[in-house]
Motif scaffolding. Structure first.
Motif, mmCIF file in Angstrom:
data_model
loop_
_atom_site.group_PDB
_atom_site.id
_atom_site.type_symbol
_atom_site.label_atom_id
_atom_site.label_comp_id
_atom_site.label_asym_id
_atom_site.label_seq_id
_atom_site.Cartn_x
_atom_site.Cartn_y
_atom_site.Cartn_z
ATOM 1 N N VAL A 237 0.814 -1.219 0.000
ATOM 2 C CA VAL A 237 0.000 0.000 0.000
ATOM 3 C C VAL A 237 0.847 1.269 0.000
ATOM 4 C CG1 VAL A 237 -1.998 -1.094 1.068
ATOM 5 C CG2 VAL A 237 -0.236 -0.099 2.530
ATOM 6 N N GLN A 238 2.124 1.157 0.414
ATOM 7 C CA GLN A 238 3.042 2.291 0.374
ATOM 8 C C GLN A 238 4.448 1.802 0.066
ATOM 9 O OE1 GLN A 238 3.173 4.910 3.739
ATOM 10 N NE2 GLN A 238 1.041 5.551 3.568
ATOM 11 N N ALA A 239 5.242 2.671 -0.562
ATOM 12 C CA ALA A 239 6.647 2.368 -0.817
ATOM 13 C C ALA A 239 7.438 3.654 -0.600
ATOM 14 C CB ALA A 239 6.855 1.847 -2.241
ATOM 15 N N ASP A 240 8.374 3.606 0.334
ATOM 16 C CA ASP A 240 9.169 4.790 0.709
ATOM 17 C C ASP A 240 8.277 5.985 1.042
ATOM 18 O OD1 ASP A 240 11.539 3.473 0.511
ATOM 19 O OD2 ASP A 240 12.104 4.290 -1.441
ATOM 20 N N GLY A 241 7.145 5.718 1.669
ATOM 21 C CA GLY A 241 6.251 6.780 2.099
ATOM 22 C C GLY A 241 5.265 7.257 1.056
ATOM 23 N N PHE A 242 5.390 6.747 -0.184
ATOM 24 C CA PHE A 242 4.466 7.144 -1.252
ATOM 25 C C PHE A 242 3.332 6.123 -1.361
ATOM 26 C CE2 PHE A 242 8.513 9.052 -2.464
ATOM 27 C CZ PHE A 242 8.128 10.362 -2.725
ATOM 28 N N LYS A 243 2.112 6.619 -1.536
ATOM 29 C CA LYS A 243 0.977 5.724 -1.706
ATOM 30 C C LYS A 243 1.109 4.927 -2.995
ATOM 31 C CE LYS A 243 -2.833 7.758 0.904
ATOM 32 N NZ LYS A 243 -4.206 8.304 0.826
ATOM 33 N N ILE A 244 0.796 3.660 -2.926
ATOM 34 C CA ILE A 244 0.794 2.796 -4.102
ATOM 35 C C ILE A 244 -0.671 2.486 -4.418
ATOM 36 C CG2 ILE A 244 1.509 0.598 -5.086
ATOM 37 C CD1 ILE A 244 3.812 2.548 -4.566
ATOM 38 N N LYS A 245 -1.190 3.113 -5.464
ATOM 39 C CA LYS A 245 -2.590 2.917 -5.836
ATOM 40 C C LYS A 245 -2.749 1.858 -6.913
ATOM 41 C CE LYS A 245 -4.068 7.607 -4.687
ATOM 42 N NZ LYS A 245 -4.737 8.838 -5.169
ATOM 43 N N GLU A 246 -1.720 1.721 -7.752
ATOM 44 C CA GLU A 246 -1.786 0.740 -8.831
ATOM 45 C C GLU A 246 -0.390 0.253 -9.162
ATOM 46 O OE1 GLU A 246 -3.251 2.464 -12.476
ATOM 47 O OE2 GLU A 246 -2.878 4.464 -11.701
ATOM 48 N N LEU A 247 -0.314 -0.775 -9.982
ATOM 49 C CA LEU A 247 0.957 -1.438 -10.262
ATOM 50 C C LEU A 247 1.989 -0.477 -10.837
ATOM 51 C CD1 LEU A 247 2.570 -4.050 -10.276
ATOM 52 C CD2 LEU A 247 1.583 -4.593 -12.510
ATOM 53 N N LYS A 248 1.570 0.445 -11.709
ATOM 54 C CA LYS A 248 2.544 1.337 -12.338
ATOM 55 C C LYS A 248 3.193 2.276 -11.325
ATOM 56 C CE LYS A 248 -0.499 5.125 -13.840
ATOM 57 N NZ LYS A 248 -0.977 5.889 -15.013
ATOM 58 N N ASP A 249 2.498 2.590 -10.211
ATOM 59 C CA ASP A 249 3.099 3.415 -9.160
ATOM 60 C C ASP A 249 4.318 2.719 -8.568
ATOM 61 O OD1 ASP A 249 1.082 5.279 -9.496
ATOM 62 O OD2 ASP A 249 -0.163 4.451 -7.900
ATOM 63 N N LEU A 250 4.163 1.430 -8.298
ATOM 64 C CA LEU A 250 5.275 0.649 -7.746
ATOM 65 C C LEU A 250 6.388 0.508 -8.771
ATOM 66 C CD1 LEU A 250 6.347 -1.055 -5.375
ATOM 67 C CD2 LEU A 250 5.205 -3.035 -6.399
ATOM 68 N N GLN A 251 6.020 0.228 -10.019
ATOM 69 C CA GLN A 251 7.025 0.070 -11.073
ATOM 70 C C GLN A 251 7.825 1.350 -11.281
ATOM 71 O OE1 GLN A 251 4.290 -1.148 -14.155
ATOM 72 N NE2 GLN A 251 4.764 -3.330 -13.889
ATOM 73 N N ASN A 252 7.141 2.505 -11.265
ATOM 74 C CA ASN A 252 7.832 3.779 -11.459
ATOM 75 C C ASN A 252 8.831 4.052 -10.339
ATOM 76 O OD1 ASN A 252 6.408 4.285 -13.802
ATOM 77 N ND2 ASN A 252 4.885 5.590 -12.830
ATOM 78 N N LEU A 253 8.440 3.736 -9.110
ATOM 79 C CA LEU A 253 9.345 3.983 -7.994
ATOM 80 C C LEU A 253 10.564 3.068 -8.063
ATOM 81 C CD1 LEU A 253 8.541 4.885 -4.414
ATOM 82 C CD2 LEU A 253 10.063 2.957 -4.765
ATOM 83 N N ILE A 254 10.330 1.783 -8.333
ATOM 84 C CA ILE A 254 11.454 0.833 -8.393
ATOM 85 C C ILE A 254 12.390 1.186 -9.552
ATOM 86 C CG2 ILE A 254 12.090 -1.597 -8.721
ATOM 87 C CD1 ILE A 254 10.853 -0.932 -5.999
ATOM 88 N N SER A 255 11.859 1.783 -10.628
ATOM 89 C CA SER A 255 12.701 2.119 -11.788
ATOM 90 C C SER A 255 13.739 3.188 -11.469
ATOM 91 C CB SER A 255 11.820 2.577 -12.964
ATOM 92 O OG SER A 255 11.299 3.874 -12.717
ATOM 93 N N THR A 256 13.565 3.914 -10.363
ATOM 94 C CA THR A 256 14.529 4.956 -9.993
ATOM 95 C C THR A 256 15.590 4.427 -9.035
ATOM 96 O OG1 THR A 256 13.290 5.748 -8.051
ATOM 97 C CG2 THR A 256 12.694 6.672 -10.191
ATOM 98 N N LYS A 257 15.527 3.139 -8.700
ATOM 99 C CA LYS A 257 16.456 2.567 -7.725
ATOM 100 C C LYS A 257 17.365 1.524 -8.377
ATOM 101 C CE LYS A 257 13.685 3.344 -3.581
ATOM 102 N NZ LYS A 257 14.733 4.030 -2.802
ATOM 103 N N PHE A 258 18.434 1.194 -7.640
ATOM 104 C CA PHE A 258 19.441 0.294 -8.191
ATOM 105 C C PHE A 258 19.681 -0.881 -7.258
ATOM 106 C CE2 PHE A 258 20.294 4.658 -9.344
ATOM 107 C CZ PHE A 258 20.204 4.584 -10.716
ATOM 108 N N ALA A 259 20.305 -1.906 -7.803
ATOM 109 C CA ALA A 259 20.656 -3.076 -7.008
ATOM 110 C C ALA A 259 21.513 -2.635 -5.825
ATOM 111 C CB ALA A 259 21.414 -4.082 -7.876
ATOM 112 N N GLY A 260 21.160 -3.151 -4.644
ATOM 113 C CA GLY A 260 21.888 -2.779 -3.437
ATOM 114 C C GLY A 260 21.182 -1.717 -2.616
ATOM 115 N N GLU A 261 20.289 -0.958 -3.233
ATOM 116 C CA GLU A 261 19.516 0.032 -2.492
ATOM 117 C C GLU A 261 18.306 -0.639 -1.848
ATOM 118 O OE1 GLU A 261 20.225 4.303 -4.570
ATOM 119 O OE2 GLU A 261 18.718 3.034 -5.509
ATOM 120 N N SER A 262 17.744 0.033 -0.857
ATOM 121 C CA SER A 262 16.590 -0.521 -0.147
ATOM 122 C C SER A 262 15.325 0.257 -0.471
ATOM 123 C CB SER A 262 16.831 -0.494 1.374
ATOM 124 O OG SER A 262 17.904 -1.339 1.724
ATOM 125 N N VAL A 263 14.209 -0.423 -0.381
ATOM 126 C CA VAL A 263 12.902 0.225 -0.495
ATOM 127 C C VAL A 263 12.074 -0.229 0.705
ATOM 128 C CG1 VAL A 263 12.020 -1.646 -1.975
ATOM 129 C CG2 VAL A 263 10.860 0.563 -1.932
#
Length: 390
Positions: A237-263
């Protein structure tokens, strides 16, 4: 090349500013000579750097490598026209990949005495301005609200940096001190969460006791989400404090991160919320798409059987469940289940064979059936309303 109209605007501006500077220094110059000198500089700027500046959605991207360019991070977050490679919010830039050969710009550092600069933008037409600037650490503050990504050059035409913040006083990031960090961005591997999910619909929400989010339909064994303790059926329902309303919200957030970083994820599990930190991994070249069988109860007009051997042989991993062989036109499952679906769960209980399937159907009674199916190499939840199931 610049149009005569552009030349007139730029040269008049330059002439006024530079004439004041030269006059105050006690020097006398012929206006015609000054005009020619400025025109030559404008020609040089355009010819030398125009092929390295790419207009994108009202902003500029600047070539840093043969196939890569940098663009202000605020622009990259608001456009779908680019292939984002990496983003550094601290620097305020993103690295993008373009499918063409670019002419990279070699940036340098300004002289400590510099306070006048050229600013190059290329939108509908190229434009060059003379701006005043003030140094602040590895940045230069310049007057006016400038176009993001515009290229700043010294008065001697040395490339210095790009506009990363546009306001009444715009901010230019000097690039040379950060070459190493930028090339690390180019070479970093995108982060991988190690799960499959789908947007929670209103119908799914009733069964999962949540209104919105992304429900996990599959966890890759040994992957980041598996190691963090996430489970199939959890709702993000949230990722790094941002509301996750649909799948693309999660995909967009993960696309800005790299291997080794945490979410940091907020998930809903069986009506309770909990916080889970996931350390992202590198996406395998060939992720084993766990083919799961979908369990389908004995529903009117359906033919549910054990997974045929020829189907099982094509699966990349041993999967337990039952196979949807046939759906009649009068079946309540028509349009919900599909032929060749594999049912792997019913009401969050694993289905390994027809016996499990029949028990799950009997236990459900007249209640809705929340069914996890494996379809075309991905997992998906579907719901068959209870009153139509028997």
């Amino acid at each position: 090349m610049f149009t005569d109209k552009n030349y007139a605007k730029v040269i008049i501006t330059f002439f006024i500013i530079i004439s004041v500077i030269l006059f105050s220094a006690g020097n006398l110059y012929c206006a015609e000579t000054l005009s020619d000198s400025i025109k030559n500089k404008l020609d040089t700027i355009y010819q030398k750097y125009s092929n390295s500046i790419i207009p994108i959605d009202g902003a500029m991207a600047t070539a840093i490598d043969k196939n890569y360019a940098i663009i202000p991070s605020t622009v990259s977050e608001n456009t779908k026209k680019i292939s984002l490679v990496a983003l550094d919010s601290k620097l305020g830039i993103a690295v993008i990949k373009l499918n063409r050969d670019l002419t990279p710009i070699n940036f340098d550092l300004p002289s400590s005495k510099d306070n006048l600069f050229f600013l190059l933008t290329i939108l509908e037409e190229p434009a060059v301005m003379l701006v005043k600037g003030k140094f602040e650490d590895n940045k230069i503050q310049i007057q006016g609200k400038q176009i993001p990504g515009s290229l700043l050059l010294s008065f001697d035409l040395i490339p210095l940096g790009v506009v990363i913040k546009s306001s009444n006083v715009s901010e230019v990031l000097l690039i040379k001190p950060f070459y190493q960090e930028i090339y690390k961005l180019i070479n970093r591997k995108p982060g991988w969460l190690g799960l499959q999910g789908q947007t929670v619909t209103a119908e799914l929400g009733k069964a999962l006791s949540v209104y919105e989010g992304v429900v996990i339909t599959n966890i890759y064994e040994g992957g980041p989400s598996d190691k963090a303790g996430l489970k199939r059926g959890d709702v993000i329902v949230q990722a790094d404090g941002f509301k996750i309303k649909e799948l693309k919200d999660l995909q967009n957030l993960i696309s800005t991160k790299f291997a080794g970083e945490s979410v940091n994820l907020t998930i809903s599990r069986e009506g309770s919320q909990m916080e889970v930190s996931v350390t992202l991994g590198e996406s395998p070249d060939n992720v084993a798409q766990t083919k799961a069988s979908y369990i389908i109860p004995q529903i009117k007009g359906t033919d549910i059987v054990e997974i045929p051997e020829n189907v099982r042989a094509k699966l990349k991993k041993s999967i337990k469940g039952v196979f949807v062989k046939k759906i009649d036109e009068n079946s309540p499952a028509l349009g919900i289940l599909k032929v060749d679906d594999i049912i792997v769960e019913i009401n969050k209980k694993s289905i390994t064979n027809l016996k499990d399937f029949n028990e799950a159907i009997s236990k459900a009674g007249q209640n809705d059936l929340l069914i996890l199916v494996y379809r075309q190499d991905s997992f998906q939840y579907v719901i068959i309303p209870g009153q139509k199931s028997h």
